[in-house]
Design an enzyme around this catalytic site. Structure first.
Site, PDB file in Angstrom:
ATOM      1  N   ASN A  49       0.862  -1.186   0.000  1.00  0.00           N
ATOM      2  CA  ASN A  49       0.000   0.000   0.000  1.00  0.00           C
ATOM      3  C   ASN A  49       0.895   1.231   0.000  1.00  0.00           C
ATOM      4  O   ASN A  49       1.478   1.565   1.019  1.00  0.00           O
ATOM      5  CB  ASN A  49      -0.891  -0.031   1.250  1.00  0.00           C
ATOM      6  CG  ASN A  49      -1.688   1.255   1.420  1.00  0.00           C
ATOM      7  OD1 ASN A  49      -1.799   2.049   0.471  1.00  0.00           O
ATOM      8  ND2 ASN A  49      -2.235   1.458   2.605  1.00  0.00           N
TER       9      ASN A  49
ATOM     10  N   LYS B 191       0.016   4.298  -0.355  1.00  0.00           N
ATOM     11  CA  LYS B 191      -0.642   5.502   0.181  1.00  0.00           C
ATOM     12  C   LYS B 191      -0.398   6.678  -0.775  1.00  0.00           C
ATOM     13  O   LYS B 191      -0.370   6.478  -1.992  1.00  0.00           O
ATOM     14  CB  LYS B 191      -0.149   5.773   1.597  1.00  0.00           C
ATOM     15  CG  LYS B 191      -0.213   4.501   2.457  1.00  0.00           C
ATOM     16  CD  LYS B 191       0.055   4.720   3.907  1.00  0.00           C
ATOM     17  CE  LYS B 191      -0.047   3.373   4.629  1.00  0.00           C
ATOM     18  NZ  LYS B 191       0.030   3.499   6.065  1.00  0.00           N
TER      19      LYS B 191
ATOM     20  N   HIS C  31      -9.509   1.168   4.840  1.00  0.00           N
ATOM     21  CA  HIS C  31      -8.196   1.349   5.479  1.00  0.00           C
ATOM     22  C   HIS C  31      -8.350   2.302   6.661  1.00  0.00           C
ATOM     23  O   HIS C  31      -9.163   3.227   6.617  1.00  0.00           O
ATOM     24  CB  HIS C  31      -7.193   1.911   4.464  1.00  0.00           C
ATOM     25  CG  HIS C  31      -5.801   1.933   5.019  1.00  0.00           C
ATOM     26  ND1 HIS C  31      -5.354   2.966   5.802  1.00  0.00           N
ATOM     27  CD2 HIS C  31      -4.796   1.031   4.962  1.00  0.00           C
ATOM     28  CE1 HIS C  31      -4.112   2.697   6.186  1.00  0.00           C
ATOM     29  NE2 HIS C  31      -3.753   1.528   5.688  1.00  0.00           N
TER      30      HIS C  31
ATOM     31  N   GLU D 203      -6.729   4.732   7.651  1.00  0.00           N
ATOM     32  CA  GLU D 203      -6.600   6.169   7.343  1.00  0.00           C
ATOM     33  C   GLU D 203      -7.886   6.698   6.722  1.00  0.00           C
ATOM     34  O   GLU D 203      -8.268   7.854   6.952  1.00  0.00           O
ATOM     35  CB  GLU D 203      -5.371   6.390   6.437  1.00  0.00           C
ATOM     36  CG  GLU D 203      -4.091   6.245   7.247  1.00  0.00           C
ATOM     37  CD  GLU D 203      -2.901   5.683   6.497  1.00  0.00           C
ATOM     38  OE1 GLU D 203      -2.880   5.736   5.256  1.00  0.00           O
ATOM     39  OE2 GLU D 203      -1.975   5.177   7.176  1.00  0.00           O
TER      40      GLU D 203
ATOM     41  N   GLU E  30      -5.186  -4.737  10.576  1.00  0.00           N
ATOM     42  CA  GLU E  30      -4.146  -3.742  10.777  1.00  0.00           C
ATOM     43  C   GLU E  30      -4.445  -2.957  12.052  1.00  0.00           C
ATOM     44  O   GLU E  30      -5.259  -2.017  12.027  1.00  0.00           O
ATOM     45  CB  GLU E  30      -4.103  -2.767   9.592  1.00  0.00           C
ATOM     46  CG  GLU E  30      -3.798  -3.444   8.275  1.00  0.00           C
ATOM     47  CD  GLU E  30      -3.274  -2.451   7.245  1.00  0.00           C
ATOM     48  OE1 GLU E  30      -2.154  -2.636   6.789  1.00  0.00           O
ATOM     49  OE2 GLU E  30      -3.988  -1.487   6.942  1.00  0.00           O
TER      50      GLU E  30
ATOM     51  N   GLY F  42       2.570   2.608  10.664  1.00  0.00           N
ATOM     52  CA  GLY F  42       3.511   3.715  10.492  1.00  0.00           C
ATOM     53  C   GLY F  42       4.191   4.150  11.771  1.00  0.00           C
ATOM     54  O   GLY F  42       4.811   5.206  11.815  1.00  0.00           O
TER      55      GLY F  42
ATOM     56  N   SER G  12       3.588  -1.781  10.234  1.00  0.00           N
ATOM     57  CA  SER G  12       5.041  -1.803  10.431  1.00  0.00           C
ATOM     58  C   SER G  12       5.685  -3.143  10.074  1.00  0.00           C
ATOM     59  O   SER G  12       6.613  -3.589  10.748  1.00  0.00           O
ATOM     60  CB  SER G  12       5.395  -1.374  11.864  1.00  0.00           C
ATOM     61  OG  SER G  12       4.987  -0.028  12.078  1.00  0.00           O
TER      62      SER G  12
ATOM     63  N   GLY H 284       4.921   1.687   4.590  1.00  0.00           N
ATOM     64  CA  GLY H 284       6.213   2.371   4.448  1.00  0.00           C
ATOM     65  C   GLY H 284       7.316   1.522   3.839  1.00  0.00           C
ATOM     66  O   GLY H 284       8.029   1.975   2.928  1.00  0.00           O
TER      67      GLY H 284
HETATM   68  P1  PGA Z   1       2.880   0.629   7.562  1.00  0.00           P
HETATM   69  O1  PGA Z   1       1.427   0.760   6.921  1.00  0.00           O
HETATM   70  O2  PGA Z   1       3.488  -0.668   7.009  1.00  0.00           O
HETATM   71  O3  PGA Z   1       3.627   1.843   7.099  1.00  0.00           O
HETATM   72  O4  PGA Z   1       2.717   0.546   9.041  1.00  0.00           O
HETATM   73  C1  PGA Z   1       0.592  -0.359   6.733  1.00  0.00           C
HETATM   74  C2  PGA Z   1      -0.727   0.086   6.132  1.00  0.00           C
HETATM   75  O5  PGA Z   1      -1.250   1.146   6.529  1.00  0.00           O
HETATM   76  O6  PGA Z   1      -1.308  -0.592   5.256  1.00  0.00           O
END
Ligand code: PGA
Length: 253
Positions: free
Chosen positions: A11, A13, A98, A100, A170, A176, A216, A238
């Protein structure tokens, strides 16, 4: 096309425009050889989707999705894209719900259910994201939160379409932040999700649905997470932006 576990999903983003997308794949594809024992999916930003498609044209092992859709097919919804448009552009998957979207943009569970239905109608595989916040976990409501988020969708999800569904657990506190759920935490929640899928669809169909872990995920923790019971893949934010790191994630030994 079938979804072979493990599913290794990226992803991006709001990162990587078309040029950076082409650059990423030039590097990544040289590092990652096609393998039919796993499924690789990338979710670039919508404006970079065409560049991703072009860069991966000779590589059917690389599958693409969009990060969000509106539930209507077309109309006066400025700024939105629809499921049929995404499918026409070459998307096979779509992220729905998601954290976010839920927490920064106020997306409700009712909206996620409409998006899942729209995805299915257009032939896209919805990757339904669920997860609790730190406050919800501290209050002992982690499983209840995830159950409610799943309930909103599973109640109306057609049992004969379990081959077109992916769930991503998640935990919001792990996204993140560098904090990762332990493999034990992940296994506990994934077992609860699997049990809920079995209640909705029966054990056999529930076993088909890949349940991914996200939050993460990195080259050095992916193997232990994938080894946890009921973890059928990962959704990587990330760490998926770096071609060499993501190639390591996609070849977890
Ligand atoms: P992250 O994001 O690996 O940066 O923690 C995962 C996601 O939001 O899908």
């Amino acid at each position: 096309m079938a979804i072979v576990k493990p599913v290794l999903a990226a992803n991006w983003k709001m990162n990587k425009g078309p040029a950076a997308t082409a650059e990423f794949f030039a590097d990544f594809l040289a590092r990652h050889q096609p393998a039919d024992d796993r499924t690789l999916v990338f979710f670039p930003p919508a404006l970079s989707f065409a560049a991703a498609r072009e860069a991966t044209a000779g590589r059917p092992d690389i599958r693409l999705g969009v990060q969000n859709i509106h539930w209507e097919r077309s109309g006066a919804f400025t700024g939105e894209i629809s499921a049929p448009m995404a499918a026409e552009a070459g998307a096979e998957f779509v992220l729905v719900g998601h954290s976010e979207r839920r927490h920064l943009f106020g997306e409700t569970s009712e909206e996620t259910a409409r998006k899942v239905a729209a995805a299915l109608a257009a032939g896209l595989v919805p990757v339904l994201c669920v997860g609790e916040t730190l406050d919800e976990r501290r209050a002992g409501r982690a499983e209840a939160t995830v159950r409610e988020q799943l309930d909103a969708v599973l109640g109306t999800y057609p049992a004969d379409r379990t081959d077109s569904l992916v769930i991503a657990y998640e935990p919001v506190w792990a996204i993140g932040t560098g904090e990762t759920a332990t493999p034990q935490d992940a296994a506990a929640m994934h077992a609860a999700i699997r049990a809920q899928l079995a209640e909705a669809f029966g054990a056999e169909r529930a076993a088909e649905v890949p349940v991914l872990y996200g939050g993460s995920v990195k080259p050095d923790n992916v193997a232990e997470l994938l080894a946890a019971a009921n973890v059928d893949g990962v959704l990587v934010g990330g760490a998926s932006l770096d071609p060499s790191g993501h190639a390591a994630i996609c070849a977890p030994g």
